[in-house]
Design a protein around this motif. Structure first.
Motif, PDB file in Angstrom:
ATOM      1  N   PRO A   1      -9.546 -16.053 -77.189  1.00 44.20           N
ATOM      2  CA  PRO A   1     -10.378 -16.076 -78.407  1.00 44.20           C
ATOM      3  C   PRO A   1      -9.909 -15.112 -79.481  1.00 44.20           C
ATOM      4  N   MET A   2      -9.449 -13.921 -79.113  1.00 43.19           N
ATOM      5  CA  MET A   2      -9.024 -12.953 -80.120  1.00 43.19           C
ATOM      6  C   MET A   2      -7.821 -13.459 -80.902  1.00 43.19           C
ATOM      7  N   ALA A   3      -6.876 -14.116 -80.213  1.00 42.93           N
ATOM      8  CA  ALA A   3      -5.712 -14.673 -80.899  1.00 42.93           C
ATOM      9  C   ALA A   3      -6.154 -15.745 -81.889  1.00 42.93           C
ATOM     10  N   MET A   4      -7.163 -16.525 -81.507  1.00 43.79           N
ATOM     11  CA  MET A   4      -7.696 -17.552 -82.408  1.00 43.79           C
ATOM     12  C   MET A   4      -8.367 -16.899 -83.618  1.00 43.79           C
ATOM     13  N   TYR A   5      -9.168 -15.856 -83.362  1.00 44.21           N
ATOM     14  CA  TYR A   5      -9.910 -15.212 -84.447  1.00 44.21           C
ATOM     15  C   TYR A   5      -8.982 -14.584 -85.477  1.00 44.21           C
ATOM     16  N   LEU A   6      -7.799 -14.155 -85.053  1.00 46.83           N
ATOM     17  CA  LEU A   6      -6.867 -13.497 -85.973  1.00 46.83           C
ATOM     18  C   LEU A   6      -6.356 -14.426 -87.069  1.00 46.83           C
ATOM     19  N   ASN A   7      -6.564 -15.740 -86.908  1.00 45.28           N
ATOM     20  CA  ASN A   7      -6.142 -16.671 -87.959  1.00 45.28           C
ATOM     21  C   ASN A   7      -6.916 -16.461 -89.249  1.00 45.28           C
ATOM     22  N   ASP A   8      -8.095 -15.838 -89.141  1.00 47.07           N
ATOM     23  CA  ASP A   8      -8.956 -15.643 -90.311  1.00 47.07           C
ATOM     24  C   ASP A   8      -8.834 -14.242 -90.900  1.00 47.07           C
ATOM     25  N   ILE A   9      -7.827 -13.504 -90.489  1.00 44.78           N
ATOM     26  CA  ILE A   9      -7.749 -12.089 -90.882  1.00 44.78           C
ATOM     27  C   ILE A   9      -7.640 -11.909 -92.395  1.00 44.78           C
ATOM     28  N   ALA A  10      -6.994 -12.830 -93.087  1.00 43.78           N
ATOM     29  CA  ALA A  10      -6.816 -12.688 -94.539  1.00 43.78           C
ATOM     30  C   ALA A  10      -7.958 -13.302 -95.340  1.00 43.78           C
ATOM     31  N   THR A  11      -8.747 -14.164 -94.716  1.00 39.39           N
ATOM     32  CA  THR A  11      -9.796 -14.870 -95.452  1.00 39.39           C
ATOM     33  C   THR A  11     -11.171 -14.219 -95.313  1.00 39.39           C
ATOM     34  N   ILE A  12     -11.405 -13.511 -94.235  1.00 39.26           N
ATOM     35  CA  ILE A  12     -12.726 -12.952 -93.942  1.00 39.26           C
ATOM     36  C   ILE A  12     -13.231 -11.966 -94.999  1.00 39.26           C
ATOM     37  N   PRO A  13     -12.406 -11.044 -95.535  1.00 44.48           N
ATOM     38  CA  PRO A  13     -12.950 -10.061 -96.483  1.00 44.48           C
ATOM     39  C   PRO A  13     -13.722 -10.683 -97.648  1.00 44.48           C
ATOM     40  N   ALA A  14     -13.262 -11.807 -98.183  1.00 40.77           N
ATOM     41  CA  ALA A  14     -13.943 -12.434 -99.318  1.00 40.77           C
ATOM     42  C   ALA A  14     -15.341 -12.891 -98.950  1.00 40.77           C
ATOM     43  N   ASN A  15     -15.531 -13.384 -97.723  1.00 35.75           N
ATOM     44  CA  ASN A  15     -16.872 -13.804 -97.297  1.00 35.75           C
ATOM     45  C   ASN A  15     -17.794 -12.609 -97.123  1.00 35.75           C
ATOM     46  N   LEU A  16     -17.281 -11.525 -96.566  1.00 36.35           N
ATOM     47  CA  LEU A  16     -18.110 -10.336 -96.371  1.00 36.35           C
ATOM     48  C   LEU A  16     -18.571  -9.751 -97.702  1.00 36.35           C
ATOM     49  N   ALA A  17     -17.765  -9.920 -98.745  1.00 36.74           N
ATOM     50  CA  ALA A  17     -18.111  -9.380-100.062  1.00 36.74           C
ATOM     51  C   ALA A  17     -18.786 -10.407-100.966  1.00 36.74           C
ATOM     52  N   GLY A  18     -18.734 -11.688-100.613  1.00 42.67           N
ATOM     53  CA  GLY A  18     -19.350 -12.728-101.435  1.00 42.67           C
ATOM     54  C   GLY A  18     -18.559 -13.096-102.670  1.00 42.67           C
ATOM     55  N   VAL A  19     -17.276 -12.725-102.713  1.00 40.38           N
ATOM     56  CA  VAL A  19     -16.466 -13.004-103.903  1.00 40.38           C
ATOM     57  C   VAL A  19     -15.753 -14.345-103.749  1.00 40.38           C
ATOM     58  N   PRO A  20     -15.352 -14.979-104.860  1.00 37.24           N
ATOM     59  CA  PRO A  20     -14.680 -16.270-104.764  1.00 37.24           C
ATOM     60  C   PRO A  20     -13.235 -16.133-104.314  1.00 37.24           C
ATOM     61  N   ALA A  21     -12.766 -17.120-103.573  1.00 39.73           N
ATOM     62  CA  ALA A  21     -11.379 -17.122-103.105  1.00 39.73           C
ATOM     63  C   ALA A  21     -10.955 -18.553-102.862  1.00 39.73           C
ATOM     64  N   MET A  22      -9.673 -18.826-103.039  1.00 42.95           N
ATOM     65  CA  MET A  22      -9.187 -20.175-102.774  1.00 42.95           C
ATOM     66  C   MET A  22      -7.753 -20.153-102.289  1.00 42.95           C
TER      67      MET A  22
END
Length: 501
Positions: free
Chosen positions: A427-448
């Motif tokens: 599971p941890m190896a799978m979760y690491l796929n989101d390492i670059a995308t997660i910060p934007a969700n935690l802050a509520g800022v737009p990203a694409m």
């Protein structure tokens, strides 16, 4: 493949407006391709042929009568199967909802219907949007049209694969930690997560309410802008909805496309979102595009956001906690399946336990257990409370760097699409796929994510743009410039050569 299906949504809209094609013709072409290819890639869980063609015929009749229609009227669209649509099966790719057909529409669905866009069906996903590969669907995985031995990303792999395989020009996804952008990266599609609250979540079956956001899945930046204009804007039914206009996103994108430059743009390259764990080809493609932005008039600045190193850990405490709360309603009592135990007395507690055991998959159970634990007495402050403090630090890092730069950029995902089964046991190896995308969700800022390049193995690579909250228009402007620099990556998908048998 029907030549119409290779065109962008806005090109199709122009053909419809001029009378060169009809919506029935276009929708029928999409449905025929879905019928032919879906058994191969499993992008759709439900196809509404009758409803889509009826909506298309209605648009054609209204256009023939001279009625003024929305620009995208008649252009077909698909929905991720966690958005409720009246009378249409909504499963969240889980067994627990059975054949539930909601009695109402999500706000985004209402707006799509009002725009006259035929809804062709519901797309596959990781169960309750929990995953990074669409391997956790109760109805089988979706395959990547670029290489059917590889994952299409997750949780919205069905929407991304449907658009990438030219089944539909437009789709909707939901993004909790990257579930629009990461599939976009590995399928060569454009995926946008608007500012939190810019698109209504009413009728989106919640995974993590403070993180979830609906957004567009398309093959071009302009199409994403056009679809966001349809679904965005204030909704009184959603208490988190922003009371502000969407903005003229398509006009802004068109202006950048014509100019080929964004003068005075300050672009921040995030130090923490590159390096170890990122494939060499991903970094090389990213660096090349950054240099292209510099040549187009941008000022490139390296910035540091130290709290981003803790974003993954914070996310995987906050998100399961909200999952534990949101999924408590699936109890076998009110809707969905009901399983009665045979080995113990039938009580409310035993029915709930039997129903959840039969209805939820392993990944959902894992996250519910983790979330319930971090919310429990004695652990709340140590885990959930600490994760929320990290979330505040991430928000502060964003606020600080956005005083220095206009947008931030990074690779969308650290790797290209991996093969099925490579990471399901870790599971941890799978979760690491989101390492670059997660910060934007935690802050509520737009990203694409915008398609950036194709690797030596013939797999797409994504480029991520992150903007300050409420600055979605600026994000789209930069995304258009990136698309201009990168060329038509989406059109290189091998599925373009697949014939309908």
């Amino acid at each position: 493949m029907n030549d119409l299906l290779a065109k962008s949504a806005l090109e199709l809209a122009d053909l419809l407006a001029s009378g060169e094609i009809t919506s029935v013709e276009l929708t029928g072409a999409c449905l025929d391709r879905i019928d032919a290819l879906n058994p191969r890639i499993n992008a759709f869980l439900h196809v509404d042929r009758e409803g889509a063609l009826a909506a298309a015929a209605d648009v054609d009749a209204r256009r023939a009568a001279g009625e003024e229609l929305h620009r995208l009227a008649g252009v077909p669209i698909a929905l991720k199967d966690n958005m409720v649509a009246r009378g249409m099966p909504t499963t969240c790719a889980s067994k627990i909802l059975g054949d539930w057909r909601p009695p109402y529409d999500a706000t985004v669905v209402t707006r799509i219907r009002e725009a006259g866009m035929p809804i062709v069906g519901k797309t596959n996903m990781d169960e309750f949007a929990m995953g990074s590969s669409t391997e956790h669907s109760a109805f089988g995985p979706t395959l990547n049209p670029w290489d059917v031995e590889r994952i299409p990303g997750g949780s919205g792999g069905g929407s991304a694969a449907a658009v990438a395989a030219f089944m539909v020009p437009l789709a909707l996804g939901s993004d909790t930690g990257g579930s629009i952008r990461q599939p976009g990266s590995v399928t060569g599609t454009v995926g946008a997560k608007p500012t939190y609250g810019a698109v209504s979540r009413y009728g989106l079956i919640a995974m993590a309410s403070s993180l979830d956001q609906i957004g567009p899945v398309t093959r071009t930046v302009a199409d994403a802008a056009a679809l966001t204009e349809v679904i965005g804007g204030h909704d009184p039914l959603d208490s988190t909805s922003l009371d502000e206009p969407v903005g003229a996103l398509v006009d802004a994108v068109s202006a950048v496309s014509a100019a080929g430059r964004v003068e005075g743009l300050r672009v921040g390259v995030v130090k923490e979102l590159s390096g170890e764990g990122y494939q060499d080809e991903v970094l090389a493609a990213f660096t090349s595009t950054v240099e292209g932005l510099r040549a187009a008039g941008a000022e490139i600045v390296e910035v540091s956001c130290p709290s981003f190193d803790y974003a993954l850990a914070a996310y995987y405490l906050i998100m399961p906690a909200e999952v534990s709360s949101n999924l408590a309603r699936f109890d076998g009592m009110r809707y969905g399946i009901r399983v009665e135990p045979t080995d113990v007395p039938v009580t409310a507690a035993s029915v709930m336990a039997a129903t959840r055991e039969a209805g939820f998959g392993d990944e959902v159970k894992r996250r519910i257990i983790l979330g319930t634990h971090v919310l429990s007495a004695g652990y709340f402050d140590a885990y959930y409370g600490s994760a929320q403090k990290v979330r505040t630090l991430i928000q502060r890092d964003f606020a600080r760097v956005f005083d220095e730069v206009d947008v931030l950029v990074s690779p969308t995902a650290p790797t290209t699409a991996f093969r099925f089964g490579e990471k399901t046991d870790d599971p941890m190896a799978m979760y690491l796929n989101d390492i670059a995308t997660i910060p934007a969700n935690l802050a509520g800022v737009p990203a694409m994510s915008v398609p950036n390049a194709v690797s030596a193995e013939g797999l797409p690579i994504g480029f991520q743009i992150i903007a300050p909250a409420h600055a979605d228009l600026r994000m789209y402007e930069v995304a258009q410039l990136v698309e201009t620099l990168s060329g038509d990556v989406a059109g290189a998908c091998p599925a373009a050569q697949w014939e309908e048998k």
